[in-house]
Design a protein around this motif. Structure first.
Motif, PDB file in Angstrom:
ATOM      1  N   ALA A 270     -47.238  27.360 -13.474  1.00  0.00           N
ATOM      2  CA  ALA A 270     -46.887  26.049 -14.016  1.00  0.00           C
ATOM      3  C   ALA A 270     -47.779  25.659 -15.194  1.00  0.00           C
ATOM      4  O   ALA A 270     -48.075  24.496 -15.423  1.00  0.00           O
TER       5      ALA A 270
ATOM      6  N   ASN B  64     -39.493  34.954  -6.293  1.00  0.00           N
ATOM      7  CA  ASN B  64     -38.507  35.169  -7.357  1.00  0.00           C
ATOM      8  C   ASN B  64     -39.094  35.974  -8.513  1.00  0.00           C
ATOM      9  O   ASN B  64     -38.423  36.835  -9.085  1.00  0.00           O
TER      10      ASN B  64
ATOM     11  N   VAL C  34     -46.705  24.936  -6.445  1.00  0.00           N
ATOM     12  CA  VAL C  34     -45.476  25.719  -6.484  1.00  0.00           C
ATOM     13  C   VAL C  34     -45.117  26.169  -5.072  1.00  0.00           C
ATOM     14  O   VAL C  34     -45.952  26.168  -4.164  1.00  0.00           O
ATOM     15  N   GLN C  35     -43.871  26.534  -4.919  1.00  0.00           N
ATOM     16  CA  GLN C  35     -43.371  26.955  -3.615  1.00  0.00           C
ATOM     17  C   GLN C  35     -43.419  28.480  -3.498  1.00  0.00           C
ATOM     18  O   GLN C  35     -43.332  29.184  -4.505  1.00  0.00           O
TER      19      GLN C  35
ATOM     20  N   VAL D 296     -47.499  32.894 -12.731  1.00  0.00           N
ATOM     21  CA  VAL D 296     -46.489  31.983 -12.192  1.00  0.00           C
ATOM     22  C   VAL D 296     -47.299  30.766 -11.765  1.00  0.00           C
ATOM     23  O   VAL D 296     -47.585  30.552 -10.601  1.00  0.00           O
TER      24      VAL D 296
ATOM     25  N   ASP E 249     -40.975  30.550  -5.482  1.00  0.00           N
ATOM     26  CA  ASP E 249     -41.211  30.747  -6.910  1.00  0.00           C
ATOM     27  C   ASP E 249     -41.945  32.065  -7.160  1.00  0.00           C
ATOM     28  O   ASP E 249     -41.643  32.785  -8.116  1.00  0.00           O
TER      29      ASP E 249
END
Length: 90
Positions: free
Chosen positions: A85, A63, A56-57, A83, A60
């Motif tokens: 995935a 946010n 993930v970035q 967070v 992410d």
């Protein structure tokens, strides 16, 4: 986190934690980790996310935190927010 959520709720302070999977940062994307994965090819399967997302970035995670501190989440307290995935659902 839940202890602090209970302790601070009377002061209208919310406490939550965010739990990411591997994030595209130097903590994960570095020579030592790449060497470890190359030396232990079976580990790549153990580190896979449930969703077809390799990593993930940082945005992410940002946010998710921005949502938690927003008015939209004003009554969210005492939760662990993955967070990841789907990593922990595997």
């Amino acid at each position: 986190m839940r202890t602090f959520a209970n302790w601070l709720a009377p002061q209208n302070i919310r406490v939550n934690t965010v739990h990411p999977t591997g994030v595209n940062t130097p903590m994960v994307m570095n020579d030592a980790m790449q060497k470890y994965l190359a030396d232990n090819p079976g580990m790549s399967d153990a580190l896979k996310n449930l969703l077809p997302v390799e990593i993930v970035q940082p945005i992410d995670i940002s946010n998710a935190i921005a949502w938690l501190v927003s008015d939209e989440a004003r009554y969210v307290t005492g939760v662990t927010l993955p967070v990841d995935a789907g990593f922990t659902a595997r």
